[in-house]
Design a protein around this motif. Structure first.
Motif, PDB file in Angstrom:
ATOM      1  N   PHE A  31       1.381   6.781   2.664  1.00  0.00           N
ATOM      2  CA  PHE A  31       1.023   6.313   3.996  1.00  0.00           C
ATOM      3  C   PHE A  31       0.598   4.862   3.870  1.00  0.00           C
ATOM      4  N   GLY A  32       1.133   3.996   4.721  1.00  0.00           N
ATOM      5  CA  GLY A  32       0.810   2.580   4.614  1.00  0.00           C
ATOM      6  C   GLY A  32       0.544   1.931   5.949  1.00  0.00           C
ATOM      7  N   ILE A  33      -0.302   0.921   5.918  1.00  0.00           N
ATOM      8  CA  ILE A  33      -0.562   0.085   7.086  1.00  0.00           C
ATOM      9  C   ILE A  33      -0.046  -1.306   6.745  1.00  0.00           C
ATOM     10  N   TYR A  34       0.843  -1.790   7.594  1.00  0.00           N
ATOM     11  CA  TYR A  34       1.544  -3.047   7.364  1.00  0.00           C
ATOM     12  C   TYR A  34       1.160  -4.083   8.407  1.00  0.00           C
ATOM     13  N   ILE A  35       1.302  -5.347   8.027  1.00  0.00           N
ATOM     14  CA  ILE A  35       1.320  -6.433   8.996  1.00  0.00           C
ATOM     15  C   ILE A  35       2.785  -6.509   9.417  1.00  0.00           C
ATOM     16  N   GLU A  36       3.032  -6.604  10.695  1.00  0.00           N
ATOM     17  CA  GLU A  36       4.351  -6.423  11.293  1.00  0.00           C
ATOM     18  C   GLU A  36       5.528  -7.008  10.506  1.00  0.00           C
ATOM     19  N   THR A  37       5.453  -8.208  10.034  1.00  0.00           N
ATOM     20  CA  THR A  37       6.630  -8.845   9.436  1.00  0.00           C
ATOM     21  C   THR A  37       6.695  -8.746   7.912  1.00  0.00           C
ATOM     22  N   PHE A  38       5.774  -8.035   7.287  1.00  0.00           N
ATOM     23  CA  PHE A  38       5.736  -7.954   5.824  1.00  0.00           C
ATOM     24  C   PHE A  38       6.309  -6.636   5.315  1.00  0.00           C
ATOM     25  N   ASP A  39       6.903  -6.692   4.128  1.00  0.00           N
ATOM     26  CA  ASP A  39       7.504  -5.511   3.515  1.00  0.00           C
ATOM     27  C   ASP A  39       6.572  -4.779   2.566  1.00  0.00           C
ATOM     28  N   ILE A  40       5.414  -5.350   2.302  1.00  0.00           N
ATOM     29  CA  ILE A  40       4.440  -4.671   1.446  1.00  0.00           C
ATOM     30  C   ILE A  40       3.236  -4.273   2.305  1.00  0.00           C
ATOM     31  N   SER A  89      -8.594   5.663  12.125  1.00  0.00           N
ATOM     32  CA  SER A  89      -7.755   6.605  12.871  1.00  0.00           C
ATOM     33  C   SER A  89      -6.461   6.898  12.114  1.00  0.00           C
ATOM     34  N   SER A  90      -5.937   5.896  11.417  1.00  0.00           N
ATOM     35  CA  SER A  90      -4.735   6.090  10.605  1.00  0.00           C
ATOM     36  C   SER A  90      -5.021   7.009   9.421  1.00  0.00           C
TER      37      SER A  90
END
Length: 127
Positions: A31-40, A89-90
């Motif tokens: 499960f991951g939380i990303y910044i919109e334009t990043f792939d990591i 919440s995530s």
């Protein structure tokens, strides 16, 4: 690491944060939380060999957010609190959907919380 299911999204300041269920390189689910334009992922939850779900933070992305922010210190504190609520919440969703009945490491209980807060709030514009 491959994003397989979009879970949630929120806009905080200049950035959009998105939560995904992931297929990890070892074919495990994460499960991951990303910044919109990043792939990591900024925040990653993955099960370790002892079957505990561990949390990791990409400090370079925290520093990137801090460097790009034009917000005052007070605004940064508010944004950080908003991000923390989104992560919490995530985490709850991840615990229910992805990591049922697994022991989880949570951000609020981890050493990463203080590190993230200090990097973000104490960097950049100090207005």
């Amino acid at each position: 690491m491959k994003k397989i299911i979009f879970v949630d999204s929120t806009q905080i300041g200049l950035f959009t944060f998105q939560a995904y269920i992931l297929e990890l390189c070892n074919l495990n689910v994460g499960f991951g939380i990303y910044i919109e334009t990043f792939d990591i992922p900024l925040v990653l939850f993955e099960k370790d060999a002892s079957d505990v779900v561990r949390l990791s933070i990409d400090e370079s992305l925290v520093q990137f957010i801090a460097n790009k922010s034009i917000s005052s210190r007070i605004e940064r504190q508010q944004y950080f609190n908003q991000l923390l609520e989104f992560v919490k919440s995530s985490e709850e969703l991840a615990a229910k959907i992805v990591f049922k009945e697994k022991e989880m490491e949570y951000l609020a209980d981890s050493k990463y919380l203080v590190q993230m807060r200090n990097i973000y709030i104490n960097s950049g514009n100090q207005a």
